[in-house]
Design an enzyme around this catalytic site. Structure first.
Site, PDB file in Angstrom:
ATOM      1  N   TYR A 157     -15.896  15.683 -16.669  1.00  0.00           N
ATOM      2  CA  TYR A 157     -16.301  14.279 -16.506  1.00  0.00           C
ATOM      3  C   TYR A 157     -17.341  14.176 -15.370  1.00  0.00           C
ATOM      4  CZ  TYR A 157     -15.656   9.288 -15.578  1.00  0.00           C
ATOM      5  OH  TYR A 157     -15.854   7.960 -15.375  1.00  0.00           O
ATOM      6  N   ARG A 203       0.838  -1.214   0.000  1.00  0.00           N
ATOM      7  CA  ARG A 203       0.000   0.000   0.000  1.00  0.00           C
ATOM      8  C   ARG A 203       0.869   1.257   0.000  1.00  0.00           C
ATOM      9  NH1 ARG A 203      -1.872   2.434   4.346  1.00  0.00           N
ATOM     10  NH2 ARG A 203      -2.091   0.533   5.546  1.00  0.00           N
ATOM     11  N   LYS A 219      -8.161   4.419 -19.919  1.00  0.00           N
ATOM     12  CA  LYS A 219      -8.399   4.767 -21.324  1.00  0.00           C
ATOM     13  C   LYS A 219      -7.148   4.434 -22.145  1.00  0.00           C
ATOM     14  CE  LYS A 219     -12.081   5.906 -19.303  1.00  0.00           C
ATOM     15  NZ  LYS A 219     -12.368   7.165 -18.681  1.00  0.00           N
ATOM     16  N   ASP A 224      -7.358  17.418 -15.849  1.00  0.00           N
ATOM     17  CA  ASP A 224      -7.600  16.049 -16.305  1.00  0.00           C
ATOM     18  C   ASP A 224      -7.135  15.997 -17.760  1.00  0.00           C
ATOM     19  OD1 ASP A 224      -8.698  13.711 -17.398  1.00  0.00           O
ATOM     20  OD2 ASP A 224     -10.418  13.740 -16.048  1.00  0.00           O
TER      21      ASP A 224
HETATM   22  C1  LIG Z   1     -12.902   7.577 -17.336  1.00  0.00           C
HETATM   23  C2  LIG Z   1     -12.543   8.964 -16.960  1.00  0.00           C
HETATM   24  C3  LIG Z   1     -12.196   9.311 -15.648  1.00  0.00           C
HETATM   25  C4  LIG Z   1     -12.321   8.334 -14.501  1.00  0.00           C
HETATM   26  O1  LIG Z   1     -11.468   7.286 -14.614  1.00  0.00           O
HETATM   27  P1  LIG Z   1     -11.743   5.837 -13.947  1.00  0.00           P
HETATM   28  O2  LIG Z   1     -10.494   5.116 -14.219  1.00  0.00           O
HETATM   29  O3  LIG Z   1     -12.958   5.274 -14.614  1.00  0.00           O
HETATM   30  O4  LIG Z   1     -12.001   6.081 -12.490  1.00  0.00           O
HETATM   31  C5  LIG Z   1     -11.785  10.601 -15.392  1.00  0.00           C
HETATM   32  N1  LIG Z   1     -11.726  11.526 -16.365  1.00  0.00           N
HETATM   33  C6  LIG Z   1     -12.067  11.240 -17.638  1.00  0.00           C
HETATM   34  C7  LIG Z   1     -11.991  12.304 -18.658  1.00  0.00           C
HETATM   35  C8  LIG Z   1     -12.503   9.958 -17.968  1.00  0.00           C
HETATM   36  O5  LIG Z   1     -12.869   9.681 -19.225  1.00  0.00           O
END
Ligand SMILES: *Cc1c(COP(=O)(O)O)cnc(C)c1O
Length: 398
Positions: free
Chosen positions: A112, A59, A210, A185
């Site tokens: 998001y 962790r 992604k 982000d």
């Molecule tokens: C999918 C996504 C997230 C969240 O990610 P997870 O791995 O599903 O928690 C955050 N920002 C964007 C732009 C996303 O497409």
């Protein structure tokens, strides 16, 4: 090897891999263990005294996870990177790192969805954190939204729902002047196509679920930034809230990173072809993709990004929900599903979730067309993807 000057393809294949320590194994082993053992009282005592230099418990730190963090930080031009169990785990840790009760956050209307809920509802209710949601296309609007309580500006450029850009350097210059922190982000562009830390952002967050994972087989998140911030997040939000990356998932990302530049090149190639087809087709009313020269964000994109990924939205000129459904159900190469950034092409119609939450009247009042489609353009042959869309458009109009 002078690792400092390596280009991305070479860097992602070689950087931070101590092969000699693993019997020369070309693929590093997975350190699939929760704890690390010590020779003696003195040795474990020493490790606790210098926790950053020793592995004690997964962790807190794990060699497989750390190898991937080093690669990603190097790629992004960051002093440090930290992996998390999910993108949302990284986003919540980054927000909690900067925010105190009573603070105010400026962000975008179209960030998001779960990040929007976290800021607007969860942090409001639990920590009395207020927020202002703006359009984000204009730096002056950020300045106008600043209050004496403002602590943080949270960006997402391009936004993953509407594909709108913010002037990252402009917003960061304002934030510096007003002593505000910035988080972005950067999932849409990946650290390959956009380097927000070099434009003045304090923390960059990603969903590795992604493109960084890229094979639709893992969920993970990442924070990149200065060592001072990331050391505090490592011992604070990550160690205490515990949303850590598992070694096996980190190892899958290690595999994925070796092909990231080639995959992104192909996503871009395919997406530009698909977007050009959609834009030129009279049966399509609208395409939102910053890679198109006609897109309102294109000039800014050329300034602050070096490439375009494969997620976009478009609207077939269909009014009737039955026809819209026929289009959607007629696709054969595009699969139906949420998420994006994997090898496979996907389609989703936002109206499906909106109609679960809103009445048809309120949905219409939002100005979003029920025909709006979000597609993630994958790694298949672009001509097959275009033929699939073409066929479904024809079937829908019958
Ligand atoms: C999918 C996504 C997230 C969240 O990610 P997870 O791995 O599903 O928690 C955050 N920002 C964007 C732009 C996303 O497409």
């Amino acid at each position: 090897m002078k690792e400092e000057s390596l280009k991305p393809e070479t860097l992602l294949g070689h950087y931070a891999e101590a092969r000699a320590a693993y019997h020369g194994a070309v693929v590093p082993p997975i350190f699939q263990n929760s704890l690390f053992t010590f020779e003696s009282w003195e040795a474990i005592d020493r490790a606790f005294g210098h926790r950053r230099d020793h592995f004690i418990y997964t962790r807190v730190g794990n060699p497989t996870v750390e190898m991937v963090e080093k690669k990603l930080a190097r790629l992004a031009g960051a002093e440090k990177g930290l992996l998390f169990a999910s993108g949302m785990s990284a986003i919540s840790a980054a927000l909690l790192h900067y925010l105190r009760p009573g603070d105010h956050v400026i962000t975008l209307k179209n960030i998001y969805g779960p990040a929007n809920n976290l800021i607007a509802v969860y942090l409001k209710e639990k920590m009395n954190i207020s927020s202002t949601f703006i359009d984000g296309s204009d730096v002056a609007a950020f300045e106008a939204a600043i209050t004496p309580q403002t602590r943080l500006i949270y960006l997402e450029s391009p936004t993953s729902a509407t594909f709108r850009l913010q002037d990252i350097a402009g917003v960061c210059a304002l934030a510096r002047k007003r002593r505000l922190k910035t988080i972005i982000d950067n999932t849409w562009a990946t650290p390959l196509f956009q380097k927000p830390l070099t434009l003045g952002v304090d923390l960059e967050v990603h969903s590795c679920s992604k493109y960084l994972g890229g094979h639709s087989d893992l969920v993970s998140g990442l924070i990149l930034g200065a060592a001072e911030d990331l050391d505090a997040i490592a011992t604070g939000e990550r160690e205490l809230l515990g949303g850590v990356m598992a070694p096996f998932e980190a190892w899958l990302i290690l595999r994925s990173l070796r092909t990231l530049p080639m995959r992104m090149e192909r996503h871009q190639h395919n997406a530009l072809k698909v977007a050009a087809f959609l834009e030129s087709d009279p049966r399509v009313r609208r395409v939102d993709y910053p890679g198109l020269p006609s897109d309102p964000g294109h000039q800014l994109a050329l300034k602050q990004m070096s490439g375009f990924s494969g997620l976009m939205a478009f609207e077939p000129g269909l009014e009737d929900l039955k026809q819209i459904r026929t289009f959607f159900n007629s696709l054969e190469v595009f699969q139906i599903g949420v998420s994006w950034g994997g090898h496979e092409s996907l389609i989703y119609a936002p109206v499906i979730s909106y109609l679960k939450e809103l009445s048809p009247e309120r949905f219409r009042a939002m100005g979003i067309s029920p025909a709006r489609m979000r597609i993630s353009v994958g790694l298949e042959n672009a001509d097959d993807l275009i033929a699939d869309l073409d066929r479904a458009l024809t079937l829908a109009e019958r």
